[in-house]
Design a protein around this motif. Structure first.
Motif, mmCIF file in Angstrom:
data_model
loop_
_atom_site.group_PDB
_atom_site.id
_atom_site.type_symbol
_atom_site.label_atom_id
_atom_site.label_comp_id
_atom_site.label_asym_id
_atom_site.label_seq_id
_atom_site.Cartn_x
_atom_site.Cartn_y
_atom_site.Cartn_z
ATOM 1 N N SER A 1 0.825 -1.211 0.000
ATOM 2 C CA SER A 1 0.000 0.000 0.000
ATOM 3 C C SER A 1 0.857 1.259 0.000
ATOM 4 C CB SER A 1 -0.965 0.016 1.193
ATOM 5 O OG SER A 1 -0.273 0.124 2.417
ATOM 6 N N ARG A 2 2.037 1.237 0.632
ATOM 7 C CA ARG A 2 2.876 2.433 0.586
ATOM 8 C C ARG A 2 3.381 2.691 -0.833
ATOM 9 N NH1 ARG A 2 8.253 0.430 3.914
ATOM 10 N NH2 ARG A 2 9.017 -1.027 2.329
ATOM 11 N N ALA A 3 3.682 1.610 -1.579
ATOM 12 C CA ALA A 3 4.089 1.771 -2.977
ATOM 13 C C ALA A 3 2.924 2.302 -3.809
ATOM 14 C CB ALA A 3 4.590 0.448 -3.539
ATOM 15 N N GLU A 4 1.725 1.776 -3.552
ATOM 16 C CA GLU A 4 0.548 2.249 -4.280
ATOM 17 C C GLU A 4 0.228 3.697 -3.931
ATOM 18 O OE1 GLU A 4 -2.501 -0.535 -3.279
ATOM 19 O OE2 GLU A 4 -1.814 -2.027 -4.750
ATOM 20 N N ASP A 5 0.373 4.057 -2.653
ATOM 21 C CA ASP A 5 0.132 5.440 -2.241
ATOM 22 C C ASP A 5 1.070 6.390 -2.978
ATOM 23 O OD1 ASP A 5 -1.853 4.710 -0.474
ATOM 24 O OD2 ASP A 5 -0.592 4.832 1.318
ATOM 25 N N ALA A 6 2.357 6.044 -3.000
ATOM 26 C CA ALA A 6 3.333 6.893 -3.684
ATOM 27 C C ALA A 6 3.035 6.976 -5.179
ATOM 28 C CB ALA A 6 4.743 6.351 -3.454
#
Length: 396
Positions: free
Chosen positions: A260-265
């Motif tokens: 999710s952090r990769a998707e958020d970025a």
């Protein structure tokens, strides 16, 4: 379009300024996407403009994002000549015993600085971070002091470090805004070492570890920077990408999972590239006007801007930018190069986009006694009788 006016008393000649045009059509910019992160920032790297954010200045544990400052301190030392990339570093038992993510250093091993840097950036090695900090400053505490000095110089007002690793500590915190600023400083000031952040793998002690920045595999425009995770911090990430020659920086704190952090970025980077643009609207050092100079060797002086006017704005094909110059009252010699002589304003219809100082681009040297006396007399009588003179023209 260029409009010039004077901030002048009643006696001086004036250059009229047209009434503002009707507002230009505003671009329809969608709202930023919803993220799992509790705090995030999207920044343009060229201008430092925050395009959008949520809880940008909230003080949160940065986890291994801390290592961005660890590396920044080290590369500053290299650039200052106090450290060399091939300097040998002896790994202490303290460094070897440091928990969390590791480069898998052996106690007593001698490791070059350049390999420790790779271990910090790619492996997120806490052992490498401690070994590097001890070599530079003698101890983790002393190194944290250096980190805080530089944080202060960079204006990171919501950041305080107590270690070089990001392992949890009560007074160890940062913010998404500060980490984006730090990333911009790394990209701008330490460009010779920035390529470290794009490496996908590093092998040490026959152990091959992948960079935890998933976007290095998913998005070819992404070339850095760093991830972080602890139970307290959640999943954090500072990312940068270049598309069509334009660079953006994202910082997310407290995402729920690694994915999710990769998707958020990815979401906020795509949002920024799609909906905003960065353009240079005026060049620094260009002569913008030549107003009247009193009591000088020359009767005019060249004025302009110290730096380029580069702005990050919502995409809008209908934008009509207008420049307005305001020259200070009765400029009198001597004037030094760089002295502020007025202001520069940039408008989009009735909306003021920015104001910058207008400066002298050349020295306005004082004339001889006769010139000074004559101009003093002229200005005195012009003011006494409220007489308009013929010296108010600005050549653009």
């Amino acid at each position: 379009m260029l409009v010039c006016s004077f901030l002048t008393p009643a006696w001086a000649a004036r250059v009229s300024t047209p009434s503002p045009a009707s507002p230009t059509p505003r671009a329809m910019i969608p709202a930023a996407p919803q993220l799992s992160a509790k705090s995030w920032v999207l920044m343009d790297a060229a201008t430092g403009t925050v395009i959008d954010s949520q809880n940008a200045d909230m003080r949160l544990p940065p986890a291994s994002l801390t290592k961005l400052m660890t590396v920044y301190v080290a590369t500053n030392e290299i650039q200052a000549g106090r450290l060399k990339v091939d300097d040998p570093v002896t790994v202490s038992e303290n460094a070897w015993r440091t928990g969390g993510s590791r480069m898998f250093l052996d106690p007593g091993a001698v490791v070059p600085v350049q390999d420790l840097l790779r271990g910090v950036v790619i492996d997120s090695g806490n052992d490498a971070s401690v070994a590097l900090s001890e070599h530079i400053a003698g101890s983790e505490d002393a190194f944290a002091g250096l980190m805080n000095v530089i944080a202060n110089k960079l204006g990171l007002t919501d950041t305080h470090f107590v270690n070089p690793t990001g392992l949890p500590a009560p007074e160890h915190y940062s913010s998404a805004h500060d980490m984006a600023r730090l990333a911009r400083a790394i990209i701008t000031d330490e460009s010779a070492y920035y390529s470290l952040y794009a490496h996908k793998y590093f092998t040490w002690n026959n152990i091959r570890q992948p960079n935890r920045n998933l976007l290095l595999w998913r998005d070819p425009s992404v070339d850095g920077l760093k991830t972080g995770h602890t139970e307290e911090a959640g999943y954090c990430m500072v990312t940068s990408a270049v598309r069509d020659g334009r660079r953006l920086i994202s910082a997310v704190f407290g995402s729920t999972t690694m994915n999710s952090r990769a998707e958020d970025a990815q979401k906020i980077l795509s949002y920024g590239f799609r909906n905003f643009e960065t353009n240079t609207y005026q060049k620094g050092g260009k002569i913008l006007a030549q107003p009247r100079l009193w009591k000088g060797v020359k009767d005019v002086i060249s004025v302009g801007l110290r730096d380029d006017v580069t702005l990050t704005l919502p995409r809008n094909s209908g934008r009509k930018v207008e420049t307005r110059l305001h020259i200070n009252n009765a400029l009198q010699a001597p004037i030094a190069v760089g002295d502020v002589v007025g202001s520069f304003e940039l408008y989009d219809g009735v909306n003021k986009l920015t104001t910058r100082s207008l400066i002298a681009l050349e020295a306005g040297k004082a004339g001889g006694w006769w010139v000074r006396a004559w101009d003093t007399l002229h200005l005195f009588f012009a003011g006494l009788f409220d007489v308009k003179d013929d010296t108010g023209e600005v050549k653009a």
